[in-house]
Design an enzyme around this catalytic site. Structure first.
Site, mmCIF file in Angstrom:
data_model
loop_
_atom_site.group_PDB
_atom_site.id
_atom_site.type_symbol
_atom_site.label_atom_id
_atom_site.label_comp_id
_atom_site.label_asym_id
_atom_site.label_seq_id
_atom_site.Cartn_x
_atom_site.Cartn_y
_atom_site.Cartn_z
ATOM 1 N N GLU A 256 0.882 -1.174 0.000
ATOM 2 C CA GLU A 256 0.000 0.000 0.000
ATOM 3 C C GLU A 256 0.910 1.212 0.000
ATOM 4 O O GLU A 256 1.477 1.582 1.022
ATOM 5 C CB GLU A 256 -0.927 -0.023 1.217
ATOM 6 C CG GLU A 256 -2.076 0.955 1.106
ATOM 7 C CD GLU A 256 -1.842 2.228 1.883
ATOM 8 O OE1 GLU A 256 -1.463 3.243 1.249
ATOM 9 O OE2 GLU A 256 -2.038 2.220 3.104
ATOM 10 N N CYS A 290 -2.617 8.811 3.547
ATOM 11 C CA CYS A 290 -2.293 8.359 2.192
ATOM 12 C C CYS A 290 -3.426 8.628 1.215
ATOM 13 O O CYS A 290 -3.183 8.782 0.014
ATOM 14 C CB CYS A 290 -1.911 6.885 2.208
ATOM 15 S SG CYS A 290 -3.152 5.812 2.959
#
Length: 482
Positions: A256, A290
């Site tokens: 990720e 993020c």
């Protein structure tokens, strides 16, 4: 701006290896600081090579034990840990705010998200299904799913409770052991998550908790034949480096990685609601998320009015120590972040960008930065090409659908993307056109326990959360019998 420290109650920091909590004896250490003041909270012991070897040996033994556990045993540990996290929530959330900086409200939400994820995977542990294939009489073919093996998991500092929970929940539900290396900046939160699992009955050796020099730890762990999977959340640059290390042992990977989320605001959006949602999303954890909205593309007809309203909303936010109940946005997490954001702003303004609000540090202690809105940006400005990971809105105007889709998909990143429109047909079109692992239409929440969390392109591969996160910790075996 009110500053509250309360650092005297911060816990003693330790490693957890082979069932033992290990302190600083003979080990190097790292200074953990309170982002609101910059003061040292505690010294964190860093694992040495012998510690890592012991963690690998323990993880190997722990996997051989845990893979034979029943789904009910795995579920009992996860539900027990979820209950303990909620019971201990006030202390855990407070320590997370002390070490990471975000508001108490945010760390409480994060803690409950971690507990919810454990509850979800407790149920999913009982749904690891295979299948029987149709064969002639006297023959049988089975498709089985088994745990992948010991996992080396690396978690960043921006969600100090939830990120460790993500790295632990699915592997434990699948029957794997885990060596978890969280960020050194926020260790007490990870310790609390691990302690909850241990207190809920997780056997010795199934979970190791190590801290250390990141490159040293990753090289050591990923070079070992014990490790069968690498799970990483962090920057694209580091993720690519870890993938190269993982390739030497043909490890499975879940990555990720970084994003640079486009936000498309059409002129038929619910104006006030859109401003409110995006102001909250942009200021969440001071933009250190993020999936934070970063590149704002606003349709020409409402651009000026929208950026003015968003600037006014962000400028009115109360900035302060996350422990102060009145604070709406805390400091950035470490000294590196304000410096990085200043560099991006200097580059943008040198290329003609206008600062509508913010643009400067706040005060002379801690890592506070004003929420900032930039407009009139050129495409070659660094902030239009590099993830800011801070409380900065980079706004540009657009006219046509094709034009904005081209701009939104221009970068190699594809983690999250957002669009705001009240036109149902337009919502369908933009949702299909955006190149991202997650798309929000008139919403800014992306993380749910039962939904996969993932990126595409340079934002990574594989999923966390949801059934897909559990599947990423399993391998498939076919058994053919006569």
């Amino acid at each position: 701006m009110t500053t509250i420290t309360g650092a005297q109650d911060y816990p003693q920091l330790k490693l957890h290896i082979d069932g033992d909590w290990l302190g600083a004896e003979g080990r190097r250490s790292f200074e953990v600081r309170h982002p609101a003041t910059g003061q040292v909270l505690a010294e964190l012991p860093l694992a040495n090579a012998a510690d890592l070897d012991r963690a690998l040996e323990s993880a190997d033994k722990g996997f051989k034990l845990w893979r034979r556990s029943t789904p009910e045993e795995r579920a009992a540990v996860l539900t027990g840990a979820a209950r303990l996290l909620r019971e201990r929530g006030d202390v855990i959330a407070r320590n997370a705010t002390l070490e990471e900086g975000k508001t108490l409200q945010e760390t409480r939400i994060e803690l409950h998200g971690c507990a919810d994820l454990f509850d979800f995977y407790a149920a999913e542990a009982k749904r690891i299904y295979g299948r029987v294939l149709v064969r002639p009489d006297g023959e049988r073919s089975l498709v089985m799913k088994e745990p992948v093996g010991p996992v080396a998991a690396f978690a960043p500092w921006n969600f100090p409770i939830h990120n460790p929970g993500r790295k632990l929940g699915a592997p434990i539900a699948a029957g794997c052991s885990v060596i978890l290396k969280p960020a050194e900046e926020a260790p007490a939160s990870a310790m609390a998550v691990v302690q909850a699992l241990l207190d809920a009955g997780l056997p010795r050796g199934v979970c190791q908790l190590v801290f250390g020099v990141p490159d040293e730890v990753s090289r050591h762990l990923l070079a070992s034949p014990v490790i069968r999977k690498c799970s990483f959340t962090g920057s694209t640059v580091v993720g690519k480096h870890l993938m190269k290390l993982a390739a030497d042992n043909a490890l499975r990977t879940t990555m990720e990685l970084g994003g640079h989320a486009p936000v498309i605001v059409f002129d038929d959006c619910d104006f006030d609601r859109t401003v409110d949602l995006l102001a909250m999303a942009k200021s969440r954890n001071a933009g250190q998320v993020c999936v934070s909205p970063t590149r704002f593309y606003v349709q020409d007809g409402i651009h000026d009015r929208f950026v003015a309203a968003l600037s006014q909303r962000l400028a009115a936010m109360r900035i302060g120590d996350g422990l102060d109940p009145a604070t709406q946005m805390g400091p950035m997490a470490n000294a590196r972040r304000p410096e990085a954001v200043e560099g991006l702003l200097a580059d943008a303004t040198a290329r003609g960008a206008r600062v509508l609000t913010g643009g400067e540090r706040i005060g002379n202690q801690g890592y506070f930065f004003q929420p900032t809105v930039l407009t009139d940006l050129s495409l070659d400005a660094r902030i239009m090409n590099e993830e800011p990971f801070g409380p900065v809105v980079a706004a540009a105007r657009f006219q046509s659908f094709d034009e904005v889709v081209e701009q939104a998909n221009r970068l190699p990143f594809g983690l999250a993307a957002y669009a705001f429109t009240e036109n149902g047909r337009m919502a369908n079109r933009i949702g299909a056109a955006l190149e991202a692992g997650m798309v929000g239409i008139n919403v800014t929440r992306m993380a749910y326990a039962d939904a996969p969390f993932q990126g595409v392109k340079h934002s990574g591969h594989g999923s966390e959360d949801g059934p897909e996160g559990l599947a990423a910790c399993l391998v498939v075996k076919s058994i053919h019998q006569h």
